[in-house]
Design a protein around this motif. Structure first.
Motif, PDB file in Angstrom:
ATOM      1  N   LYS A 171       0.835  -1.198   0.000  1.00 11.42           N
ATOM      2  CA  LYS A 171       0.000   0.000   0.000  1.00 11.42           C
ATOM      3  C   LYS A 171       0.872   1.251   0.000  1.00 11.42           C
ATOM      4  N   TYR A 172       0.463   2.223  -0.798  1.00  4.40           N
ATOM      5  CA  TYR A 172       1.191   3.485  -0.913  1.00  4.40           C
ATOM      6  C   TYR A 172       0.233   4.629  -0.600  1.00  4.40           C
ATOM      7  N   VAL A 173       0.604   5.435   0.367  1.00  5.11           N
ATOM      8  CA  VAL A 173      -0.184   6.610   0.733  1.00  5.11           C
ATOM      9  C   VAL A 173       0.763   7.797   0.889  1.00  5.11           C
ATOM     10  N   TYR A 174       0.198   8.982   0.830  1.00  5.16           N
ATOM     11  CA  TYR A 174       0.996  10.195   1.002  1.00  5.16           C
ATOM     12  C   TYR A 174       0.899  10.700   2.445  1.00  5.16           C
ATOM     13  N   TYR A 175       1.987  11.178   2.919  1.00  9.23           N
ATOM     14  CA  TYR A 175       2.038  11.742   4.267  1.00  9.23           C
ATOM     15  C   TYR A 175       1.052  12.897   4.382  1.00  9.23           C
ATOM     16  N   ILE A 190       2.532   6.989  11.047  1.00  9.57           N
ATOM     17  CA  ILE A 190       2.303   8.378  10.651  1.00  9.57           C
ATOM     18  C   ILE A 190       3.434   8.891   9.759  1.00  9.57           C
ATOM     19  N   ASP A 191       4.677   8.653  10.177  1.00 17.76           N
ATOM     20  CA  ASP A 191       5.824   9.267   9.511  1.00 17.76           C
ATOM     21  C   ASP A 191       6.114   8.625   8.163  1.00 17.76           C
ATOM     22  N   VAL A 192       6.795   9.413   7.321  1.00 20.67           N
ATOM     23  CA  VAL A 192       7.236   8.906   6.022  1.00 20.67           C
ATOM     24  C   VAL A 192       8.164   7.713   6.234  1.00 20.67           C
ATOM     25  N   GLY A 193       7.934   6.636   5.487  1.00 24.26           N
ATOM     26  CA  GLY A 193       8.771   5.452   5.604  1.00 24.26           C
ATOM     27  C   GLY A 193       8.069   4.231   5.039  1.00 24.26           C
ATOM     28  N   SER A 194       8.737   3.076   5.123  1.00 21.15           N
ATOM     29  CA  SER A 194       8.202   1.801   4.645  1.00 21.15           C
ATOM     30  C   SER A 194       8.122   0.840   5.828  1.00 21.15           C
ATOM     31  N   TYR A 195       6.948   0.257   6.055  1.00 17.00           N
ATOM     32  CA  TYR A 195       6.705  -0.543   7.240  1.00 17.00           C
ATOM     33  C   TYR A 195       6.092  -1.894   6.852  1.00 17.00           C
ATOM     34  N   ILE A 196       6.474  -2.963   7.580  1.00 16.75           N
ATOM     35  CA  ILE A 196       5.913  -4.293   7.349  1.00 16.75           C
ATOM     36  C   ILE A 196       4.718  -4.491   8.278  1.00 16.75           C
ATOM     37  N   VAL A 197       3.583  -4.895   7.697  1.00 12.04           N
ATOM     38  CA  VAL A 197       2.360  -5.157   8.450  1.00 12.04           C
ATOM     39  C   VAL A 197       2.019  -6.639   8.314  1.00 12.04           C
ATOM     40  N   ASP A 198       1.735  -7.296   9.461  1.00 13.16           N
ATOM     41  CA  ASP A 198       1.303  -8.695   9.461  1.00 13.16           C
ATOM     42  C   ASP A 198      -0.209  -8.753   9.290  1.00 13.16           C
ATOM     43  N   THR A 203      -0.021 -13.483   5.897  1.00 16.27           N
ATOM     44  CA  THR A 203       0.964 -12.948   4.967  1.00 16.27           C
ATOM     45  C   THR A 203       1.494 -11.634   5.531  1.00 16.27           C
ATOM     46  N   LYS A 204       2.415 -11.032   4.813  1.00 20.22           N
ATOM     47  CA  LYS A 204       2.969  -9.737   5.186  1.00 20.22           C
ATOM     48  C   LYS A 204       2.867  -8.806   3.975  1.00 20.22           C
ATOM     49  N   ALA A 205       2.742  -7.524   4.255  1.00 19.82           N
ATOM     50  CA  ALA A 205       2.697  -6.534   3.180  1.00 19.82           C
ATOM     51  C   ALA A 205       3.356  -5.250   3.672  1.00 19.82           C
ATOM     52  N   TYR A 206       3.829  -4.455   2.717  1.00 19.91           N
ATOM     53  CA  TYR A 206       4.488  -3.193   3.051  1.00 19.91           C
ATOM     54  C   TYR A 206       3.494  -2.041   2.986  1.00 19.91           C
ATOM     55  N   LEU A 207       3.526  -1.236   4.056  1.00 23.72           N
ATOM     56  CA  LEU A 207       2.819   0.035   4.059  1.00 23.72           C
ATOM     57  C   LEU A 207       3.851   1.121   3.792  1.00 23.72           C
ATOM     58  N   ASN A 208       3.686   1.830   2.686  1.00 26.22           N
ATOM     59  CA  ASN A 208       4.643   2.856   2.283  1.00 26.22           C
ATOM     60  C   ASN A 208       3.991   4.229   2.408  1.00 26.22           C
ATOM     61  N   ILE A 209       4.479   5.009   3.362  1.00 27.29           N
ATOM     62  CA  ILE A 209       4.000   6.387   3.514  1.00 27.29           C
ATOM     63  C   ILE A 209       4.979   7.281   2.776  1.00 27.29           C
ATOM     64  N   LEU A 210       4.498   7.854   1.699  1.00 24.99           N
ATOM     65  CA  LEU A 210       5.350   8.630   0.806  1.00 24.99           C
ATOM     66  C   LEU A 210       5.315  10.106   1.169  1.00 24.99           C
TER      67      LEU A 210
END
Length: 436
Positions: A197-201, A229-237, A251-258
């Motif tokens: 998932k990609y979202v904007y800060y 909250i902060d800009v970065g890439s995070y692993i979510v279970d 599974t795992k997926a990346y949450l990307n706050i751009l």
């Protein structure tokens, strides 16, 4: 036993004081067996067959019992064999006709898959009917019933679980024993598709929700470490719990706050480019964004192509929560020949411009693109590169030549302007342009 009314009889050899009674049984019944060579029989009875009596009949089948089944009827009523292997006729009220009938034996067989797995559609067991020689027979009137693990009759098998199926032949053309079997519908392993998932800060928490999940499971969806909250890439279970019909899966997926993407409301406007130059040589003005930052060419060393072309420019925000964005800016690049043509055209305009002088300044009022550097060839007059004139001579009249070096890109020409300078003794100055 049932008896009729009795009758008194007197015997001569007996004294008159002795009463002798004769009794005669009434309602004594016969058993009539319709015989043939396919069986033998024996009627088992301790005496006369009277009203309400029960009789056992032993019947032995003389033809292959694996191919034919023997049915025994008493007055057209089917009687069953008992634990002793005999046929019991109970509560006799009339003469009995025993009839033996043979039916061809057919055999039911279930056809089961090795494994049944829940897929939301009904699972139906198939079957075949065969004769003694293993030939398949096309037989109708076969009823199949399904039962759940509690023994309850159900219409169809859909959900995962343990089941029993029973087959029964409902007609009487053949003899087919009912059969039953058990089988299991296994839980399905669900699919679980989650794109990164990609979202904007924007200063607020972000994470995955059920709308981001694609699955066929009806299990409970759970997220772990799912708020950032902060800009970065995070692993979510991400996991789906086991349900009645599905196994659990995770599974795992990346949450990307751009970084926030800035809004460019106005692109910069580029200067004219020249053949053989690079983007680094092309200046630009303007450009607006919703946050502070700078515009710069993405590849300043890119050599320009003659004509109108778009080149990549970057906007680099000062705020680190905003991301760098790329935009395209149009640049007109002219050839060396076109540079010369434009200079010569501007020079011709200057040579014919009668409003060139204004307040001791060489004022280029005509809209020209050429850069001009001015210089004087006379000691009576000085002119700086911007065209500002200073008179330094003694009183008198002078003819002064002013030269303008005209530059356009890599091309250069010059134009000569002749001035008549009159300096009077009172310090007054008069400048007049002279034409050849």
């Amino acid at each position: 036993y049932s008896k009729d009314t009795f009758r008194k009889v007197t015997f001569s050899l007996l004294t008159t004081d002795t009463d002798v009674y004769f009794f005669r049984y009434i309602d004594q019944f016969e058993i009539d067996v319709i015989e043939n060579e396919t069986f033998t029989y024996e009627i088992i009875s301790d005496g006369p067959i009277l009203t309400g009596a029960s009789v056992q009949i032993n019947i032995e089948q003389n033809i292959d019992p694996e191919k034919y089944h023997m049915n025994v009827f008493a007055n057209n009523m089917l009687i069953e064999i008992n634990d002793n292997g005999n046929y019991l006729v109970e509560n006799i009220r009339e003469d009995i006709e025993i009839r033996v009938e043979y039916l061809e034996i057919l055999y039911l067989e279930f056809i089961k898959e090795d494994k049944y797995v829940y897929d939301s559609s009904p699972h139906k067991l198939d079957y075949v009917v065969k004769d003694f020689d293993n030939n398949i027979k096309d037989i109708s009137d076969i009823l199949i019933r399904y039962y759940n693990s509690s023994g309850g009759l159900i219409d169809e098998v859909v959900d995962a679980g343990s089941y029993k199926a029973k087959l029964e032949y409902l007609s009487n053309e053949y003899y087919i024993e009912p059969i039953e079997t058990t089988f299991i519908v296994d839980k399905a392993k669900p699919y679980l598709d989650v794109d990164d998932k990609y979202v904007y800060y924007d200063g607020s928490p972000h994470g995955f929700d059920v709308s981001d999940i694609e699955t066929n499971s009806d299990g409970l969806i759970e997220f772990t470490n799912n708020s950032y909250i902060d800009v970065g890439s995070y692993i979510v279970d991400i996991s789906i719990k086991e349900s009645n019909n599905y196994y659990g899966v995770s599974t795992k997926a990346y949450l990307n706050i751009l970084q926030t993407k800035p809004n460019i409301s106005e692109n910069p406007i580029a200067d004219v480019g020249f053949e053989g130059h690079t983007l680094d040589d092309v200046g630009f003005v303007g450009g607006k964004a919703d946050t502070e930052g700078i515009f710069k060419w993405k590849d300043p060393l890119q050599v320009l192509d003659v004509g109108e072309h778009e080149y990549a420019m970057l906007f680099i925000p000062n705020d680190p929560t905003y991301q760098e964005v790329e935009l395209m800016v149009r640049v007109e690049t002219i050839s060396y020949e076109e540079q010369l043509r434009r200079i010569r055209n501007d020079r011709e305009m200057l040579e014919n411009d009668q409003s060139l002088l204004d307040n001791n300044k060489l004022d280029v009022t005509t809209d020209i693109g050429t850069e001009i550097m001015w210089m004087s060839l006379s000691s009576a007059l000085m002119v700086d590169s911007g065209g500002n004139i200073t008179i330094i001579g003694s009183p008198g009249t002078y003819a002064v030549e002013i030269i303008g070096i005209m530059m356009y890109g890599d091309a250069a020409e010059y134009v000569t302007i002749t001035l008549n300078v009159v300096i009077d003794t009172g310090g007054g100055i008069q400048l007049t342009r002279l034409w050849d």
